[in-house]
Motif scaffolding. Structure first.
Motif, PDB file in Angstrom:
ATOM      1  N   GLY A 723       0.788  -1.217   0.000  1.00 35.64           N
ATOM      2  CA  GLY A 723       0.000   0.000   0.000  1.00 35.64           C
ATOM      3  C   GLY A 723       0.819   1.265   0.000  1.00 35.64           C
ATOM      4  O   GLY A 723       0.274   2.373   0.201  1.00 35.64           O
ATOM      5  N   ASN A 724       2.106   1.157  -0.251  1.00 33.99           N
ATOM      6  CA  ASN A 724       3.003   2.317  -0.271  1.00 33.99           C
ATOM      7  C   ASN A 724       3.064   2.831  -1.723  1.00 33.99           C
ATOM      8  O   ASN A 724       3.984   2.514  -2.477  1.00 33.99           O
ATOM      9  CB  ASN A 724       4.389   1.912   0.237  1.00 33.99           C
ATOM     10  N   ILE A 725       2.061   3.629  -2.092  1.00 34.83           N
ATOM     11  CA  ILE A 725       1.941   4.106  -3.462  1.00 34.83           C
ATOM     12  C   ILE A 725       3.100   5.030  -3.846  1.00 34.83           C
ATOM     13  O   ILE A 725       3.664   4.900  -4.942  1.00 34.83           O
ATOM     14  CB  ILE A 725       0.594   4.799  -3.679  1.00 34.83           C
ATOM     15  N   PRO A 726       3.522   5.973  -3.006  1.00 38.21           N
ATOM     16  CA  PRO A 726       4.642   6.850  -3.430  1.00 38.21           C
ATOM     17  C   PRO A 726       5.934   6.086  -3.702  1.00 38.21           C
ATOM     18  O   PRO A 726       6.642   6.382  -4.668  1.00 38.21           O
ATOM     19  CB  PRO A 726       4.793   7.816  -2.241  1.00 38.21           C
ATOM     20  N   GLN A 727       6.253   5.094  -2.842  1.00 31.41           N
ATOM     21  CA  GLN A 727       7.459   4.318  -3.077  1.00 31.41           C
ATOM     22  C   GLN A 727       7.353   3.492  -4.355  1.00 31.41           C
ATOM     23  O   GLN A 727       8.318   3.370  -5.119  1.00 31.41           O
ATOM     24  CB  GLN A 727       7.723   3.387  -1.881  1.00 31.41           C
ATOM     25  N   ALA A 728       6.159   2.937  -4.598  1.00 33.41           N
ATOM     26  CA  ALA A 728       5.960   2.178  -5.837  1.00 33.41           C
ATOM     27  C   ALA A 728       6.096   3.087  -7.049  1.00 33.41           C
ATOM     28  O   ALA A 728       6.722   2.719  -8.059  1.00 33.41           O
ATOM     29  CB  ALA A 728       4.590   1.502  -5.829  1.00 33.41           C
ATOM     30  N   ARG A 729       5.524   4.303  -6.953  1.00 32.67           N
ATOM     31  CA  ARG A 729       5.635   5.247  -8.059  1.00 32.67           C
ATOM     32  C   ARG A 729       7.095   5.627  -8.298  1.00 32.67           C
ATOM     33  O   ARG A 729       7.545   5.741  -9.453  1.00 32.67           O
ATOM     34  CB  ARG A 729       4.798   6.485  -7.753  1.00 32.67           C
ATOM     35  N   ALA A 730       7.848   5.799  -7.224  1.00 29.39           N
ATOM     36  CA  ALA A 730       9.268   6.149  -7.370  1.00 29.39           C
ATOM     37  C   ALA A 730      10.047   5.003  -8.008  1.00 29.39           C
ATOM     38  O   ALA A 730      10.935   5.225  -8.850  1.00 29.39           O
ATOM     39  CB  ALA A 730       9.847   6.488  -5.996  1.00 29.39           C
TER      40      ALA A 730
END
Length: 945
Positions: A723-730
């Motif tokens: 659920g860590n969307i910013p890390q996945a996006r990075a």
């Protein structure tokens, strides 16, 4: 006194008036001829006209085209020379004219567009008038469609008038009542006349109607009596329909039309002329007899053929035809006369034997025939076939080979009837008598092979003794090839291979192998100074082609022998060992496959595929320890092999040994430091639920291999699962920056944005991906899916139109994409899907996705057999596409039997598919780790809709 009368014709000699026109009063018109105006005169010339104009002061008219050049010049420049500067000037003028015309054209087109727009606004098309209503049809539900009433015929119909009824007058009723009456009593007048009415009495005439009816009644009764029935109608019959049709057939066989009769007569005249002019011509008599038989005149046919026998007693065909036309007893007499004239005819003796009913009489006739024709192989064979005792047949064959020593069939038949020791002596005698026969050598080899399989004191030979006996088979065939070559008998390689296949069919596999060993290299040997001799690769191609041809004909022993010989010649060839392994896997046993693979890894220890095949076969046979042993030996031969390390890890992981698998991965990263091993390490930790350890592994791997896209994918998926969307996006952003050509990375990044509720960002990412990777159907398909999901969420017609527009753009850029054509087919309305599928097949007929889509269309139309055929065609084009197998299984679940479903599962397991979006998404799910191909197939079939 005479008086002068006026002359009425005097006007004819008088001159006509000046204005007189003949026939003017009757409507005629006058005309003038040359004789009326005199001879013609020439007009003034051009010079005279010019002088007159000069005196009067008039200017001379100038013809504007008098200086015109017939080629291209006009006016004053007609006589000048066309130079380069003139050409340049003309080009400049042409450019100016073109520029002016372009300016005027733009204005003209703008004016025309305005006029056309004004015209369309005043008079719109019918389809434009109803465009808003058509758009509104997209919101109509299925229930509303079904509730639309059927259009009836609203035209005015002529109403049927009510039928009128009228009362019948009493006079008509009374008249009809008295029409069929007759009286039994006589009136007084009839009594006086004896029952006959007088001519004057018209009311008492004799009733002839009743007389006719009585006559018909009597006639019908007589007809019933004749036909054997007692019905009163007289319409029944006692004719049997079957017998009646049979009689018609027999009668029609004899009846001839007038044309046929005429043809028969003409043919009879021709044949009569033929046999009279050339009575010694046997075919003429036979044709004449056949003509009479065709005409139904059997007596004349027999008479004619007997005349032919008298005229041509030396022709066996005439005697055979005579025997055919006579009955059995008469035919025996005919053939008895025939053998007196043609005693050397084998056909006549065989025909005479066929006429006999019992075997004893047949033997007597055939033995009599052998007295006359002792050198006939056919007569000897027929005689031997009639013998029921092997001893008598052996005696006859012994005599036959003495009389006919050059018959191979007789020698072989005698050898089959003898004991093994005597058979060897028979074959040796046969070989000496017929040194050019290859059949005898092959028979000898087969006999030796049978000797190797015999039992000694009730027990088979030991392996050493059997191998020693079988070596003589090879030696015999080799000696036979040398002996035949010595006697100039050169069989081709193809002929020897046919003999090998024949031996395999007859149950002699070792003889087949010996023939292959002796002949497979014929025509391919390297000879000194021979420039046309085949090289090593060419020989292998020829031998593999021979093996495939034998396998296609079902001759697996021949194919094995060919590949075995090739392996003995070139034991270091990887392709040969793999082909041998495939052959044994398809048609052999597991023991033979293990033996082949063991030999393969011995001769090719550096070929990783062979080690992996050997380990996999051990694993599939549930011998995990043996598989570990094979992989351990493989490590020794290939210590830095990535595939062997990963195979060992997979073996341990799927057999419940995660600790051993983790240890192997650790050692592999130190020994074989490759991208794939690091990726498998991270994936293994992810499957085991060790996400932090997986992220640490990925961090180290990215430092070593920053250009490997799958590291970024796994890292982003782990962050997304947490659920860590910013890390996945990075992670995805870093991956796109490092690997912009990797399509799955763009798709994962787009789906992440769409999952986060940012559809606009997802669209922009896909648009950027299409700019970086043009003409990629996966990106276009994902863009269409984004629009479709947006349309499902918003339920607006504008979003659906946007999806269709995106799909149309994708097809323009990728016109042969099976994925886009499949989506286009399903986006169409049901009536137009078939035509759309035809267009798709024209663009890309070999795409499995399109073929599978066509199969699903047939499925939707309930065409079961066609759908099954097209599903089979789809998986045949590309067995690696998993969704085709899943759709086929889903279809068989609904319409097939358990046998059909099991066949699909077996074929899918043998094909081992790995690709297609749905298949990969399910197979790579960490929750499905360790699932078999069969389980994945069931899961994908459940997920399809």
């Amino acid at each position: 006194m005479a008086t002068n009368k006026p002359n009425k014709l005097a006007f004819l000699s008088m001159p006509a008036p000046a204005s007189y026109v003949a026939g003017l009063g009757r409507g005629a018109s006058g005309f003038t001829t040359r004789s009326d105006i005199g001879p013609a005169r020439e007009g003034p010339s051009a010079e005279v006209i010019a002088e007159a104009q000069a005196r009067r002061g008039e200017e001379q008219e100038v013809d504007p085209e008098q200086f015109q050049d017939p080629d291209n010049e006009y006016g004053l420049f007609a006589g000048t020379t066309y130079e380069q500067d003139d050409e340049e000037a003309d080009k400049i003028y042409d450019q100016v004219d073109a520029a002016m015309d372009a300016r005027r054209k733009a204005r003209r087109e703008a004016r025309e567009q305005e006029e056309l727009a004004k015209y369309r606004a005043e008079r719109p098309k019918i389809q434009q008038q109803f465009s808003d209503l058509k758009r509104g049809l997209s919101s109509v539900t299925d229930e509303e469609w079904e509730n639309i009433p059927e259009v009836g015929n609203l035209t005015r119909r002529k109403r049927r008038r009510d039928e009128r009824s009228f009362v019948v007058p009493d006079s008509v009723v009374v008249g009809d009542r008295a029409k069929g009456e007759y009286e039994n009593s006589l009136d007084p007048m009839q009594q006086e006349t004896g029952g006959l009415a007088t001519p004057a009495d018209s009311d008492s005439l004799t009733n002839f109607v009743e007389i006719g009816q009585a006559r018909d009644k009597i006639l019908s009764l007589k007809l019933d009596q004749v036909s054997g029935t007692s019905t009163a109608s007289g319409l029944s019959t006692s004719i049997d329909p079957r017998g009646y049709l049979t009689s018609l057939d027999s009668a029609s066989a004899m009846l001839k039309t007038s044309a046929e009769i005429g043809d028969i007569k003409r043919a009879r005249m021709l044949f009569d002329s033929l046999v009279k002019s050339n009575p010694k011509h046997a075919p003429g008599w036979i044709a004449a007899a056949c003509l009479e038989e065709h005409a139904g005149r059997m007596v004349a046919a027999r008479k004619t053929i007997m005349q032919g026998c008298e005229m041509c007693p030396k022709s066996e065909d005439v005697w055979l035809e005579a025997a055919r036309l006579h009955n059995n007893n008469d035919a025996k007499v005919v053939l008895a006369n025939a053998v007196q004239h043609v005693s050397q005819s084998v056909k006549i003796w065989l025909a005479a034997a066929d006429l006999e009913s019992d075997a004893k009489s047949k033997k007597r006739v055939l033995r009599k025939a052998l007295e006359h024709i002792p050198n006939s192989v056919l007569l000897w064979k027929q005689t031997v076939n009639l013998e029921t005792s092997a001893v008598d047949a052996r005696i006859l064959l012994s005599r036959a080979v003495e009389v006919i020593p050059l018959s191979v069939d007789l020698w072989l038949a005698l050898a089959r009837l003898e004991t093994p020791e005597k058979a060897k002596a028979v074959l040796n005698r046969a070989r000496k008598s017929i040194p050019t026969s290859h059949e005898i050598w092959i028979a000898a080899a087969r006999l030796l092979e049978q000797e190797a399989d015999r039992l000694v004191n009730g027990e088979p030979l030991s392996p050493e003794q059997r191998a020693k006996e079988l070596e003589t088979v090879d030696k015999t065939i080799e000696a036979g090839v040398r002996g035949l070559r010595k006697h100039q008998v050169l069989l081709t390689r193809e002929q020897w291979l046919k003999e090998a296949e024949k031996c395999e069919s007859d149950g002699s596999p070792r003889t087949c192998e010996a023939i292959v060993k002796a002949c497979i290299g014929m025509g391919l040997e390297d000879s000194e100074g021979d420039r046309s001799a085949m090289g090593e690769d060419e020989k292998l191609d020829v031998w593999l082609g021979d093996a495939e041809a034998a396998e296609s004909r079902g001759k697996m022993g021949t194919a094995r022998a060919i590949i075995a010989y090739a392996l003995r010649c070139y034991p270091g060839r990887k392709t040969l060992w793999m082909r041998a392994a495939e052959l044994e896997k398809a048609h052999g046993t597991r023991e033979s496959l293990d033996a082949i693979l063991e030999r393969a890894v011995h001769h090719c220890p550096q070929v990783e595929v062979l080690w992996l095949m050997a380990a996999k076969e051990k694993w599939l046979s549930n011998d995990v320890n043996a598989a570990r042993e094979v992989l351990a030996r493989a490590f020794g031969a290939n210590p830095e092999s990535e595939q062997i390390w990963l195979a060992a890890v997979k073996l341990e992981a799927e057999n419940g040994e995660p600790g051993a698998a983790r240890e192997l991965l650790t050692r592999a990263r130190s020994v074989a430091d490759t991208e794939r091993i690091w990726m498998k390490s991270a994936a293994f930790e992810r499957q085991q639920g060790q996400l932090d350890l997986a992220l640490e592994t990925l961090k180290t791997a990215l430092a070593k291999f920053p250009k490997f896209a799958k590291f970024y994918m796994i890292q982003g998926q782990i962050h997304e699962s947490r659920g860590n969307i910013p890390q996945a996006r990075a992670s995805y952003a870093a991956g796109l920056k490092a690997c912009p050509k990797v399509i799955p990375l763009w798709i994962l990044a787009s789906r992440l944005e769409e999952k986060d509720g940012k559809s606009i960002k997802a669209r922009s990412l896909l648009e950027k991906a299409r700019l970086v990777n043009p003409a990629n159907d996966e990106l276009w398909a994902e863009a269409v899916h984004v629009e479709e999901r947006a349309a499902t969420t918003s339920s607006t017609s504008q979003a659906q139109a946007q999806a269709k527009a995106m799909l149309a753009r994708g097809l323009q850029e990728c016109p042969t994409s099976g994925v886009l054509w499949s989506m286009s087919i399903w986006s169409e309305a049901r009536p137009t899907r078939k035509s759309r599928s035809v267009d798709a097949l024209k663009k890309s007929a070999d795409d499995p996705i399109i073929v599978c889509t066509v199969a699903r269309l047939f499925w939707s139309e309930r065409k079961i057999e066609k759908a099954r055929t097209w599903f089979g065609r789809s998986v045949g084009i590309n067995e690696d596409w998993g969704e085709s197998w899943a759709w086929w299984l889903k279809f068989e679940r609904m319409h097939g039997t358990e046998e059909h479903r099991e066949e699909v599962r077996k074929r899918c397991v043998a094909a081992e598919p790995h690709h297609s979006p749905m298949w990969q998404s399910i197979a790579k799910d960490p929750q499905n780790t360790g699932k078999s191909i069969r389980d994945l197939l069931e899961m994908v079939a459940d997920a399809l809709n």
